[in-house]
Scaffold this motif. Structure first.
Motif, PDB file in Angstrom:
ATOM      1  N   ALA A   1       6.178   0.030  -6.455  1.00 52.95           N
ATOM      2  CA  ALA A   1       7.036   0.114  -7.641  1.00 52.95           C
ATOM      3  C   ALA A   1       6.256  -0.563  -8.761  1.00 52.95           C
ATOM      4  CB  ALA A   1       8.357  -0.617  -7.390  1.00 52.95           C
ATOM      5  N   ASP A   2       6.806  -0.510  -9.998  1.00 50.30           N
ATOM      6  CA  ASP A   2       6.084  -1.122 -11.126  1.00 50.30           C
ATOM      7  C   ASP A   2       5.825  -2.602 -10.888  1.00 50.30           C
ATOM      8  OD1 ASP A   2       6.068   1.211 -12.374  1.00 50.30           O
ATOM      9  OD2 ASP A   2       7.765   0.789 -13.722  1.00 50.30           O
ATOM     10  N   ASN A   3       6.757  -3.261 -10.190  1.00 49.97           N
ATOM     11  CA  ASN A   3       6.641  -4.717 -10.054  1.00 49.97           C
ATOM     12  C   ASN A   3       6.575  -5.183  -8.605  1.00 49.97           C
ATOM     13  OD1 ASN A   3       9.140  -4.076  -9.253  1.00 49.97           O
ATOM     14  ND2 ASN A   3      10.212  -5.645 -10.455  1.00 49.97           N
ATOM     15  N   PHE A   4       6.220  -4.267  -7.691  1.00 52.13           N
ATOM     16  CA  PHE A   4       6.121  -4.686  -6.285  1.00 52.13           C
ATOM     17  C   PHE A   4       4.991  -3.945  -5.578  1.00 52.13           C
ATOM     18  CE2 PHE A   4       7.237  -4.179  -1.740  1.00 52.13           C
ATOM     19  CZ  PHE A   4       7.059  -5.505  -1.386  1.00 52.13           C
ATOM     20  N   ALA A   5       4.169  -4.714  -4.869  1.00 53.18           N
ATOM     21  CA  ALA A   5       3.069  -4.117  -4.093  1.00 53.18           C
ATOM     22  C   ALA A   5       2.900  -4.872  -2.787  1.00 53.18           C
ATOM     23  CB  ALA A   5       1.766  -4.188  -4.899  1.00 53.18           C
ATOM     24  N   THR A   6       2.352  -4.189  -1.795  1.00 52.30           N
ATOM     25  CA  THR A   6       1.959  -4.896  -0.572  1.00 52.30           C
ATOM     26  C   THR A   6       0.427  -4.969  -0.535  1.00 52.30           C
ATOM     27  OG1 THR A   6       2.097  -2.840   0.709  1.00 52.30           O
ATOM     28  CG2 THR A   6       3.995  -4.316   0.798  1.00 52.30           C
ATOM     29  N   ILE A   7      -0.052  -5.981   0.164  1.00 51.23           N
ATOM     30  CA  ILE A   7      -1.505  -6.197   0.308  1.00 51.23           C
ATOM     31  C   ILE A   7      -1.849  -6.086   1.788  1.00 51.23           C
ATOM     32  CG2 ILE A   7      -3.324  -7.959   0.130  1.00 51.23           C
ATOM     33  CD1 ILE A   7      -2.053  -8.998  -2.354  1.00 51.23           C
ATOM     34  N   GLY A   8      -3.010  -5.514   2.081  1.00 52.62           N
ATOM     35  CA  GLY A   8      -3.406  -5.419   3.489  1.00 52.62           C
ATOM     36  C   GLY A   8      -4.873  -5.079   3.631  1.00 52.62           C
ATOM     37  N   MET A   9      -5.275  -4.786   4.860  1.00 55.88           N
ATOM     38  CA  MET A   9      -6.663  -4.452   5.203  1.00 55.88           C
ATOM     39  C   MET A   9      -7.638  -5.517   4.699  1.00 55.88           C
ATOM     40  SD  MET A   9      -5.797  -2.000   6.943  1.00 55.88           S
ATOM     41  CE  MET A   9      -7.344  -1.413   7.607  1.00 55.88           C
ATOM     42  N   MET A  10      -7.183  -6.758   4.792  1.00 54.39           N
ATOM     43  CA  MET A  10      -7.991  -7.910   4.371  1.00 54.39           C
ATOM     44  C   MET A  10      -8.868  -8.300   5.566  1.00 54.39           C
ATOM     45  SD  MET A  10      -8.550 -10.395   2.373  1.00 54.39           S
ATOM     46  CE  MET A  10      -8.873 -12.105   2.351  1.00 54.39           C
ATOM     47  N   ILE A  11     -10.144  -8.033   5.436  1.00 59.84           N
ATOM     48  CA  ILE A  11     -11.075  -8.262   6.550  1.00 59.84           C
ATOM     49  C   ILE A  11     -12.381  -8.827   5.987  1.00 59.84           C
ATOM     50  CG2 ILE A  11     -12.402  -7.159   8.428  1.00 59.84           C
ATOM     51  CD1 ILE A  11     -10.416  -4.834   8.351  1.00 59.84           C
TER      52      ILE A  11
ATOM     53  N   LYS B   1      -1.644  -8.862 -11.163  1.00 56.22           N
ATOM     54  CA  LYS B   1      -1.008  -9.898 -11.969  1.00 56.22           C
ATOM     55  C   LYS B   1       0.418  -9.497 -12.376  1.00 56.22           C
ATOM     56  CE  LYS B   1      -3.465 -13.035 -14.752  1.00 56.22           C
ATOM     57  NZ  LYS B   1      -4.753 -13.070 -15.350  1.00 56.22           N
ATOM     58  N   GLY B   2       1.374 -10.383 -12.172  1.00 56.06           N
ATOM     59  CA  GLY B   2       2.740 -10.116 -12.616  1.00 56.06           C
ATOM     60  C   GLY B   2       3.583  -9.372 -11.598  1.00 56.06           C
ATOM     61  N   CYS B   3       2.963  -8.914 -10.512  1.00 55.00           N
ATOM     62  CA  CYS B   3       3.673  -8.136  -9.492  1.00 55.00           C
ATOM     63  C   CYS B   3       4.234  -9.067  -8.414  1.00 55.00           C
ATOM     64  CB  CYS B   3       2.648  -7.243  -8.809  1.00 55.00           C
ATOM     65  SG  CYS B   3       2.976  -5.525  -8.878  1.00 55.00           S
ATOM     66  N   ASN B   4       5.405  -8.754  -7.906  1.00 55.85           N
ATOM     67  CA  ASN B   4       5.865  -9.418  -6.689  1.00 55.85           C
ATOM     68  C   ASN B   4       5.078  -8.814  -5.533  1.00 55.85           C
ATOM     69  OD1 ASN B   4       8.018 -11.000  -7.868  1.00 55.85           O
ATOM     70  ND2 ASN B   4       8.999  -9.020  -8.249  1.00 55.85           N
ATOM     71  N   LEU B   5       4.667  -9.676  -4.599  1.00 57.25           N
ATOM     72  CA  LEU B   5       3.768  -9.195  -3.543  1.00 57.25           C
ATOM     73  C   LEU B   5       4.301  -9.510  -2.157  1.00 57.25           C
ATOM     74  CD1 LEU B   5       0.412 -10.434  -5.126  1.00 57.25           C
ATOM     75  CD2 LEU B   5       1.355  -8.118  -5.161  1.00 57.25           C
ATOM     76  N   GLY B   6       3.998  -8.622  -1.226  1.00 64.36           N
ATOM     77  CA  GLY B   6       4.359  -8.851   0.172  1.00 64.36           C
ATOM     78  C   GLY B   6       3.171  -8.523   1.050  1.00 64.36           C
ATOM     79  N   LEU B   7       3.079  -9.187   2.189  1.00 59.23           N
ATOM     80  CA  LEU B   7       2.021  -8.863   3.151  1.00 59.23           C
ATOM     81  C   LEU B   7       2.416  -9.337   4.542  1.00 59.23           C
ATOM     82  CD1 LEU B   7       0.539 -11.799   3.710  1.00 59.23           C
ATOM     83  CD2 LEU B   7      -0.678 -11.252   1.627  1.00 59.23           C
TER      84      LEU B   7
ATOM     85  N   GLY C   1      13.632  -1.541  -0.593  1.00 58.69           N
ATOM     86  CA  GLY C   1      13.714  -2.186  -1.908  1.00 58.69           C
ATOM     87  C   GLY C   1      12.886  -1.487  -2.971  1.00 58.69           C
ATOM     88  N   ALA C   2      12.187  -0.411  -2.630  1.00 59.01           N
ATOM     89  CA  ALA C   2      11.421   0.364  -3.625  1.00 59.01           C
ATOM     90  C   ALA C   2      11.395   1.817  -3.162  1.00 59.01           C
ATOM     91  CB  ALA C   2      10.003  -0.175  -3.755  1.00 59.01           C
ATOM     92  N   TYR C   3      11.279   2.719  -4.126  1.00 56.19           N
ATOM     93  CA  TYR C   3      11.289   4.158  -3.837  1.00 56.19           C
ATOM     94  C   TYR C   3       9.840   4.581  -3.595  1.00 56.19           C
ATOM     95  CZ  TYR C   3      12.983   8.987  -4.527  1.00 56.19           C
ATOM     96  OH  TYR C   3      13.337  10.307  -4.377  1.00 56.19           O
ATOM     97  N   ARG C   4       9.390   4.469  -2.340  1.00 54.45           N
ATOM     98  CA  ARG C   4       7.943   4.636  -2.060  1.00 54.45           C
ATOM     99  C   ARG C   4       7.629   6.066  -1.598  1.00 54.45           C
ATOM    100  NH1 ARG C   4       7.098   1.331   3.641  1.00 54.45           N
ATOM    101  NH2 ARG C   4       9.190   1.685   4.420  1.00 54.45           N
ATOM    102  N   LEU C   5       7.834   7.013  -2.510  1.00 52.27           N
ATOM    103  CA  LEU C   5       7.614   8.419  -2.165  1.00 52.27           C
ATOM    104  C   LEU C   5       6.180   8.741  -1.734  1.00 52.27           C
ATOM    105  CD1 LEU C   5       9.665  10.879  -4.344  1.00 52.27           C
ATOM    106  CD2 LEU C   5      10.070  10.001  -2.058  1.00 52.27           C
ATOM    107  N   PRO C   6       5.136   8.197  -2.405  1.00 47.55           N
ATOM    108  CA  PRO C   6       3.780   8.552  -1.967  1.00 47.55           C
ATOM    109  C   PRO C   6       3.510   8.171  -0.505  1.00 47.55           C
ATOM    110  CG  PRO C   6       3.720   7.502  -4.120  1.00 47.55           C
ATOM    111  CD  PRO C   6       5.129   7.369  -3.625  1.00 47.55           C
ATOM    112  N   VAL C   7       3.992   6.996  -0.110  1.00 49.32           N
ATOM    113  CA  VAL C   7       3.781   6.556   1.280  1.00 49.32           C
ATOM    114  C   VAL C   7       4.544   7.462   2.240  1.00 49.32           C
ATOM    115  CG1 VAL C   7       4.345   4.714   2.922  1.00 49.32           C
ATOM    116  CG2 VAL C   7       3.270   4.155   0.740  1.00 49.32           C
ATOM    117  N   LEU C   8       5.781   7.797   1.882  1.00 50.82           N
ATOM    118  CA  LEU C   8       6.579   8.639   2.777  1.00 50.82           C
ATOM    119  C   LEU C   8       6.011  10.055   2.832  1.00 50.82           C
ATOM    120  CD1 LEU C   8      10.166   7.379   1.907  1.00 50.82           C
ATOM    121  CD2 LEU C   8       8.853   6.917   3.973  1.00 50.82           C
ATOM    122  N   ALA C   9       5.544  10.561   1.698  1.00 56.41           N
ATOM    123  CA  ALA C   9       4.979  11.918   1.683  1.00 56.41           C
ATOM    124  C   ALA C   9       3.713  11.967   2.538  1.00 56.41           C
ATOM    125  CB  ALA C   9       4.678  12.343   0.252  1.00 56.41           C
TER     126      ALA C   9
END
Ligand SMILES: CC(C)(COP(=O)(O)OP(=O)(O)OC[C@H]1O[C@@H](n2cnc3c(N)ncnc32)[C@H](O)[C@@H]1OP(=O)(O)O)[C@@H](O)C(=O)NCCC(=O)NCCS
Length: 301
Positions: free
Chosen positions: A74-84, A107-113, A176-184
């Motif tokens: 979403a505009d203000n939410f992202a997840t982080i991963g593949m940290m290696i 910057k400015g985004c709420n983040l989850g991982l 909590g976000a409309y994640r159409l690209p991931v679902l598609a």
């Protein structure tokens, strides 16, 4: 506030620079994840590159020594991963350097991982807070009891790529976000089942090839019984083979179902967030609200 990360880092006399993951060689990304014992295939990296962005650490002859990706849902939410980071360079600051690049972009985004044990301390030091464990359940599955009745008034049907917005709406209430690209992208690689009542989608599960077998996820439902009903056909289909499912359900009939079918907890990671809390406290989840029973993946949430 995090300092902007420099473009170059020298560790153990290896000079590294930042590159765009979109331009990285797929086989080299695959070699990096194999080096830390992760099951991802080249196709799994490609799947993630279609829905996310990221950077790699490159040495002066183009070898990939580290990676981090992020997925704006979403505009203000992202997840982080593949940290290696490459095992021979670990504990020398490369992970922190890569994370600084990701945080600058986000910057400015709420983040989850989902934090592994190895990364937990690094994320805490960057201001992330631990929320809930994620149980990585997996194993060679056994035939589930298909005689169990379908939940009241429910019918199952396969879902297809053109059902994506239907799935997206239900998933949005849980994720909590409309994640159409991931679902598609998931639907393009998955088989899926939806549970309907009076023509309305109430639960769904997708299952796609991943790593050493298949992974079930996301699974979205309001109740354990509905979650089991959409998951069970995949367990039956893969009986005798390897299946994985990542869930935050520790107890209850869904968790018991997984363990009964040959998918006990294999490992645990921790959901962490920076900014707004991501996963509602148990006490704040309404009884009849849709929730994420299985993550799309640890990286995507
Ligand atoms: C997690 C990982 C990316 C960290 O990379 P790194 O290059 O070692 O990170 P850094 O050198 O910047 O270290 C960052 C902090 O983590 C600590 N750390 C590094 N490896 C650790 C480990 N195995 N166990 C505990 N802490 C560890 C470091 O001591 C450092 O803490 P400090 O700054 O307080 O001393 C790396 O260990 C890795 O690739 N692990 C395997 C894959 C993985 O688990 N990825 C994380 C997914 S969420």
């Amino acid at each position: 506030m995090e300092k902007a990360a420099s473009e170059c880092l020298v560790v153990d006399s290896v000079q590294m620079k930042i590159g765009n993951i979109a331009d990285a060689d797929l086989d080299r990304l695959h070699a990096l994840s194999m080096a830390v014992g992760w099951p991802h295939r080249a196709e799994d990296w490609q799947f993630l590159r279609h829905v996310g962005k990221g950077v790699v650490a490159l040495d002066d002859i183009g070898r990939i020594l580290g990676s981090v990706m992020w997925f704006p849902h979403a505009d203000n939410f992202a997840t982080i991963g593949m940290m290696i980071t490459s095992p021979r360079l670990q504990a020398n600051g490369t992970g922190r350097w890569l994370m600084r690049h990701a945080l600058t972009e986000l910057k400015g985004c709420n983040l989850g991982l989902s934090a592994t044990r190895a990364a937990h301390r690094l994320y805490l030091s960057l201001g992330f807070e631990a929320e809930k464990p994620v149980y990585q359940c997996q194993g060679e599955v056994i035939e589930p009891d298909m005689q169990l009745a379908m939940p009241d008034g429910a019918g199952l049907r396969e879902v297809h790529p053109d059902d994506v917005s239907l799935l997206g709406e239900l998933d949005r209430k849980a994720f909590g976000a409309y994640r159409l690209p991931v679902l598609a992208e998931s639907l393009a690689h998955s088989k899926g089942f939806g549970l309907f009542r009076n023509g309305k989608l109430k639960a769904f599960a997708l299952c796609r090839p991943f790593g050493r077998g298949h992974v079930i996820g996301p699974v979205v439902a309001n109740h354990d019984q509905d979650a089991i009903a959409v998951t069970r056909p995949f367990v039956a289909e893969h009986a005798g083979r390897f299946l994985r499912l990542d869930t935050r359900q520790k107890e209850g009939s869904f968790a018991e179902f997984l363990s009964r079918c040959g998918m006990p907890v294999f490992d645990t990671v921790t959901t962490m967030s920076l900014g707004q809390r991501w996963i509602p406290e148990d006490s704040a989840v309404l009884e009849d609200r849709s929730r994420i029973y299985a993550l799309a993946s640890q990286t995507l949430g």
